[in-house]
Design an enzyme around this catalytic site. Structure first.
Site, PDB file in Angstrom:
ATOM      1  N   HIS A  17       0.874  -1.164   0.000  1.00  0.00           N
ATOM      2  CA  HIS A  17       0.000   0.000   0.000  1.00  0.00           C
ATOM      3  C   HIS A  17       0.922   1.229   0.000  1.00  0.00           C
ATOM      4  O   HIS A  17       2.013   1.184   0.573  1.00  0.00           O
ATOM      5  CB  HIS A  17      -0.852  -0.034   1.277  1.00  0.00           C
ATOM      6  CG  HIS A  17      -1.931   0.994   1.339  1.00  0.00           C
ATOM      7  ND1 HIS A  17      -1.679   2.312   1.628  1.00  0.00           N
ATOM      8  CD2 HIS A  17      -3.270   0.894   1.162  1.00  0.00           C
ATOM      9  CE1 HIS A  17      -2.814   2.980   1.621  1.00  0.00           C
ATOM     10  NE2 HIS A  17      -3.799   2.150   1.341  1.00  0.00           N
ATOM     11  N   GLN A  71      -4.484  -4.980   7.027  1.00  0.00           N
ATOM     12  CA  GLN A  71      -5.415  -5.935   6.424  1.00  0.00           C
ATOM     13  C   GLN A  71      -5.369  -7.293   7.118  1.00  0.00           C
ATOM     14  O   GLN A  71      -6.089  -8.209   6.709  1.00  0.00           O
ATOM     15  CB  GLN A  71      -5.090  -6.121   4.934  1.00  0.00           C
ATOM     16  CG  GLN A  71      -5.223  -4.866   4.100  1.00  0.00           C
ATOM     17  CD  GLN A  71      -6.659  -4.382   3.998  1.00  0.00           C
ATOM     18  OE1 GLN A  71      -7.607  -5.107   4.291  1.00  0.00           O
ATOM     19  NE2 GLN A  71      -6.835  -3.144   3.588  1.00  0.00           N
ATOM     20  N   ASP A 120       3.088  -3.778   7.942  1.00  0.00           N
ATOM     21  CA  ASP A 120       1.775  -3.142   7.814  1.00  0.00           C
ATOM     22  C   ASP A 120       0.721  -4.215   8.077  1.00  0.00           C
ATOM     23  O   ASP A 120       0.506  -5.101   7.253  1.00  0.00           O
ATOM     24  CB  ASP A 120       1.647  -2.565   6.398  1.00  0.00           C
ATOM     25  CG  ASP A 120       0.253  -2.021   6.103  1.00  0.00           C
ATOM     26  OD1 ASP A 120      -0.630  -2.096   6.980  1.00  0.00           O
ATOM     27  OD2 ASP A 120       0.051  -1.530   4.972  1.00  0.00           O
ATOM     28  N   LYS A 123     -10.756  -0.587  10.392  1.00  0.00           N
ATOM     29  CA  LYS A 123     -10.922  -1.762   9.537  1.00  0.00           C
ATOM     30  C   LYS A 123     -11.327  -2.990  10.354  1.00  0.00           C
ATOM     31  O   LYS A 123     -11.532  -4.069   9.789  1.00  0.00           O
ATOM     32  CB  LYS A 123      -9.624  -2.054   8.785  1.00  0.00           C
ATOM     33  CG  LYS A 123      -9.257  -0.998   7.737  1.00  0.00           C
ATOM     34  CD  LYS A 123      -8.100  -1.488   6.880  1.00  0.00           C
ATOM     35  CE  LYS A 123      -7.350  -0.368   6.190  1.00  0.00           C
ATOM     36  NZ  LYS A 123      -8.091   0.296   5.130  1.00  0.00           N
ATOM     37  N   CYS A 126      -4.620   2.386  -3.771  1.00  0.00           N
ATOM     38  CA  CYS A 126      -3.361   2.905  -3.228  1.00  0.00           C
ATOM     39  C   CYS A 126      -2.228   1.894  -3.383  1.00  0.00           C
ATOM     40  O   CYS A 126      -1.358   1.783  -2.509  1.00  0.00           O
ATOM     41  CB  CYS A 126      -3.500   3.342  -1.761  1.00  0.00           C
ATOM     42  SG  CYS A 126      -4.706   4.635  -1.539  1.00  0.00           S
TER      43      CYS A 126
END
Lengths: 433, 132
Positions: A149, A229, A226, A252, A390
């Site tokens: 991302h 997700q 990251d 999220k 993104c």
């Protein structure tokens, strides 16, 4: 774990379409019932209940989280960490209790290692600015990946530009997985930092973070992950993963606009603050300032209490339902959705096929732009994202400017995916392709 | 919705008018809509302060590409000042459908890239954000 057999899934009912006999599978969650916890999913939009398939962008919020936010405003709100009156103490207690919840959620070794931020993007920027700018310099190599991302890529471009460090990338295979050979090619370089995502937001690829972290440490580098997700959808144990930094976004995972950054305490101690101001200092004179202890050193300003409490309520909510069950539920839905979409001529799916993937179905329809796909799906009450997500380098790898993306979460049912497939049929009819 | 993708819009999308390149363009520009990745390039042949010919090239959603195709017919024979004055009303009149602000951005890519080709700054002055 439920996996499709040679003839499909273990079966309950037959649905949707004559052109193929895809059976609706059962999953470990009663998603139709979970859906009742989410007021927005029970409210008609344009005369239809929404089939919300955009949780990878942002998830919806259950009543339990909304109630927690209302409750803190109605019973416990005041400036955190500042007031000596009872309401202020209550506010501080609830804020710090939220940190304890998130600490347990990530299985961090200490609450000192959990910093509240706005979102994963801010967490990753914190590492880039507070660690990268201080400890990287000319000759050092930063490794990122082609699937990142932009929030785990652009900050490292900035760090490279400002420090003179070199930024190199792990490439993608045509399955949309990290090319481990291209990682090995970097073994001889003076790698100081490796930045990689846990789960790709545009391809659904799941990376072996523990292996990447081991590789980074073997080469004398720190590993920044990251987790935006991943954390909403699977059990995350930062100690087991072995990464040095791990960033997540509460919005999220059923929470409000709030995130957290996990960082190894010794690294956080060595770093300077990202943002400075009130609350993050120990002593300020006109000549200079000393920093507060962890984690407050990285949290200037009056903290967002209701967001933190909502974030913790969200962590409690998904933990109570069970992240293993959520993960398995999504695995079944993903395989089902993949089967439905891949059976439609002219539909192209990206990323590795099930079961080695997360619940993110990124696809194109031949002859139709992703934006038009999403617009027609909206007319069917199906909410999907359209765009580059993104992740422009990943899009470029597959020579597309945009995809449509359907992503599943704990409240999605096979019915949502049936509506998606029926909507894609309508897209094809409308455009005559 | 079926109205949204009405026949003439899909026709312009699939068979864009004035698509390709000019032999001797006197002005050109490229634009993108970062939101959805629409790309559009324009070439103009301007003589005596009048647009003699125009070509668009791009890839993107049906709205952005159909709007460019429709506007390409409009700008031929117009003076530079008239092209500069084109705005959302003109594009919406050509498309014949109402658009949400997000999709209006797609539709306005063509007039925006025309302005840039004429040496003006790209701007979003026609975008009005209203709550639904």
């Amino acid at each position: 774990m439920l996996r499709p057999g040679p003839l499909g899934f273990g079966l309950r009912r037959r649905v949707y379409t004559e052109r193929m006999a895809v059976e609706a599978p059962t999953t470990p969650l009663d998603a139709a019932r979970i859906k009742l916890d989410f007021p927005i999913l029970m409210r008609e939009v344009n005369g239809m209940l929404p089939a919300y398939l955009d949780s990878a962008a942002s998830s919806q919020k259950p009543r339990q989280v909304i109630d927690a936010i209302v409750d803190v405003y109605e019973t416990s709100y005041a400036a955190v960490h500042r007031a000596v009156y009872t309401l202020g103490e209550r506010a501080t207690e609830r804020y710090e209790a939220a940190r304890d919840t998130v600490t347990a959620f990530l299985n961090a070794a200490s609450r000192r290692e959990v910093i509240f931020v706005r979102n994963a993007t801010e967490g990753l920027n914190l590492v880039a600015y507070a660690y990268g700018l201080k400890f990287l310099g000319p000759g050092d190599v930063i490794v990122s990946t082609e699937m990142e991302h932009h929030s785990n890529l652009v900050p490292w471009q900035e760090v490279a530009r400002r420090t003179g460090a070199e930024l190199r990338y792990v490439r993608l295979t045509d399955r949309g997985e990290l090319d481990t050979e291209s990682l090995e090619e970097l073994a001889g370089a003076d790698v100081k930092l490796v930045a990689a995502t846990h789960v790709s937001n545009s391809l659904g690829t799941v990376n072996d973070v523990a292996a990447i972290a081991r590789w980074a440490h073997d080469h004398g580098a720190v590993m920044v992950c990251d987790g935006a997700q991943a954390a909403p959808h699977r059990v995350v144990d930062v100690q087991a993963l072995g990464c040095d930094f791990y960033a997540i976004s509460g919005h999220k995972m059923c929470g409000p606009g709030m995130g957290a950054l996990y960082g190894r305490a010794d690294l956080l101690e060595a770093m300077d603050p990202f943002l400075t101001g009130g609350g993050q200092i120990a002593k300020v004179t006109l000549e200079g300032t000393t920093w507060n202890e962890l984690p407050y050193k990285f949290e200037p300003g009056v903290p967002p209490l209701a967001e933190a409490v909502g974030f913790a309520a969200a962590a409690d909510y998904v933990t109570r339902i069970g992240l293993e069950a959520i993960h398995e539920h999504e695995q079944v839905l993903t395989a089902y959705g993949w089967e439905l979409l891949s059976a439609i001529p002219g539909v192209n799916l990206f990323g590795p096929p099930p079961p080695d993937r997360a619940g993110i179905l990124s696809f194109t329809v031949d002859g139709v732009h992703a934006h038009d796909v999403a617009q027609i799906l909206d007319a069917e009450g199906v909410c999907v994202r359209a765009g580059h997500h993104c992740t422009q380098p990943a899009m470029r790898h597959f020579d597309v400017v945009a995809t449509s993306r359907a992503s599943v979460y704990l409240y999605n049912t096979t019915d949502d995916l049936d509506r998606l497939a029926a909507g894609v049929d309508r897209v094809k009819r409308t455009f005559g392709v | 919705m079926d109205d949204f993708y009405r026949e003439n819009i899909l026709d312009h999308y699939k068979n864009p008018r004035n698509s390709g390149h000019l032999d001797h363009p006197t002005a050109s520009a490229e634009g993108v809509n970062p939101l959805c990745g629409d790309e559009l390039a324009v070439e103009l042949e301007i003589e005596d302060d009048t647009v003699q010919d125009v070509r668009f090239n791009g890839r993107g959603c049906a709205i952005s590409q159909a709007a460019a195709s429709m506007i390409s017919d409009v700008v031929k024979g117009k003076t530079v000042a008239e092209v500069r004055a084109l705005g959302s009303e003109d594009v919406l009149e050509e498309l014949g459908i109402p658009l949400s602000p997000i999709r209006l951005k797609c539709a306005l890519l063509s007039v925006n890239v025309l302005r840039v080709a004429l040496g003006d700054a790209s701007d979003d002055r026609d975008l009005e954000w209203k709550s639904a």
